[in-house]
Design an enzyme around this catalytic site. Structure first.
Site, short mmCIF file in Angstrom:
data_model
loop_
_atom_site.label_atom_id
_atom_site.label_comp_id
_atom_site.label_asym_id
_atom_site.label_seq_id
_atom_site.Cartn_x
_atom_site.Cartn_y
_atom_site.Cartn_z
N ASP A 152 0.82 -1.17 -0.03
CA ASP A 152 -0.02 -0.07 0.11
C ASP A 152 0.98 1.40 0.15
OD1 ASP A 152 -2.57 1.41 0.19
OD2 ASP A 152 -2.62 1.18 2.44
N ARG B 276 -11.27 -12.54 6.61
CA ARG B 276 -9.90 -12.93 6.20
C ARG B 276 -10.19 -14.47 5.62
NH1 ARG B 276 -5.67 -10.16 8.24
NH2 ARG B 276 -6.09 -9.37 10.41
P1 IMP Z 1 1.70 -0.33 3.98
O1 IMP Z 1 2.21 -0.60 2.50
O2 IMP Z 1 2.71 -0.07 5.02
O3 IMP Z 1 0.79 0.83 3.96
O4 IMP Z 1 0.65 -1.36 4.64
C1 IMP Z 1 0.27 -2.45 4.01
C2 IMP Z 1 -0.59 -3.15 4.99
O5 IMP Z 1 -1.66 -2.12 5.24
C3 IMP Z 1 -1.22 -4.36 4.70
O6 IMP Z 1 -0.25 -5.39 5.12
C4 IMP Z 1 -2.45 -4.34 5.21
O7 IMP Z 1 -2.35 -5.08 6.44
C5 IMP Z 1 -2.96 -2.95 5.36
N1 IMP Z 1 -3.95 -2.75 4.18
C6 IMP Z 1 -3.52 -2.01 3.12
N2 IMP Z 1 -4.47 -1.60 2.28
C7 IMP Z 1 -5.50 -2.74 2.79
C8 IMP Z 1 -6.65 -3.11 2.18
O8 IMP Z 1 -7.25 -2.62 1.18
N3 IMP Z 1 -7.30 -3.83 2.80
C9 IMP Z 1 -6.99 -4.39 3.90
N4 IMP Z 1 -5.74 -4.37 4.48
C10 IMP Z 1 -5.06 -3.26 3.96
#
Ligand code: IMP
Ligand code: MG
Length: 186
Positions: free
Chosen positions: A112, A174
């Site tokens: 993300d 999940r």
């Molecule tokens: P980032 O890349 O550090 O922002 O974090 C990624 C984490 O955010 C993932 O491991 C998920 O736990 C959570 N996450 C981000 N987008 C989503 C989504 O659309 N649905 C569910 N969890 C998400």
């Protein structure tokens, strides 16, 4: 005795819209597994699953990689609420196995902002991993805050909140065998 409530189908929940169906997930994961087996031929990678979200992907992916490998698990959380942008990640459950000299494939459910995987990649390198590559099932390119190099990617998806196949909304969904968008998020 408490009466057993009548359970409605969770998998056919009308509040969900299927984004990536099971057969597409399975087909793509088989391809990634074959690619990893080719890339790491005659080596012995260590797959590290980022709990909890990546567990479903990990369990399918490892069975699609026909070679010697080992697995480990790590659980992380962002420091408090509203500090996610700081990029600080707390290790809630650490690895069991040493990293020195190992070729790590970091297995994640979704990329993300990139903060989590950026932190973990640097952390693993500092612990002496020979190489650290990322395998992510999903990627939201629009949301990136830090650049992260992805070696294996399942699907690019739009900037929408998705659930299923390990991914949750407040710990729910999940267990869905597909990736879905939650309609009418509160
Ligand atoms: P980032 O890349 O550090 O922002 O974090 C990624 C984490 O955010 C993932 O491991 C998920 O736990 C959570 N996450 C981000 N987008 C989503 C989504 O659309 N649905 C569910 N969890 C998400
Ligand atoms: Mg996660």
């Amino acid at each position: 005795m408490h009466p057993v409530p009548v359970t409605e189908s969770e998998f056919n929940n009308p509040g969900l819209e299927v984004l990536i169906p099971t057969d597409k997930l399975q087909a793509r994961i088989r391809e990634i597994g074959a690619e990893i087996a080719r890339d790491y031929a005659s080596r012995r990678p260590q797959l590290v699953c980022v709990l909890k979200g990546a567990m479903v992907f990990m369990s399918d992916l490892m069975r699609a990689i026909d070679m010697q490998l080992t697995i480990d698990f790590i659980a992380v959380s962002s420091y408090g609420k509203g500090t996610r942008t700081s990029g600080e990640v707390k290790i809630v459950k650490d690895l069991d196995e040493p990293m020195e000299g190992r070729e790590i494939i970091l297995v994640e459910d979704i990329l993300d902002t990139g903060l989590t995987l950026n932190y973990l990649t640097n952390n693993f390198r500092s612990r002496g991993a020979t190489s650290v590559k990322i395998a992510t099932l999903l990627n939201k390119p629009d949301r990136r805050k830090v650049e992260v190099e992805v070696a294996y990617k399942g699907f690019d998806i739009p900037d929408e909140f998705v659930v299923g196949y390990g991914l949750d909304f407040s710990e729910r969904y999940r267990n869905l065998p597909y990736i879905a968008v939650v309609k009418n998020l509160p």
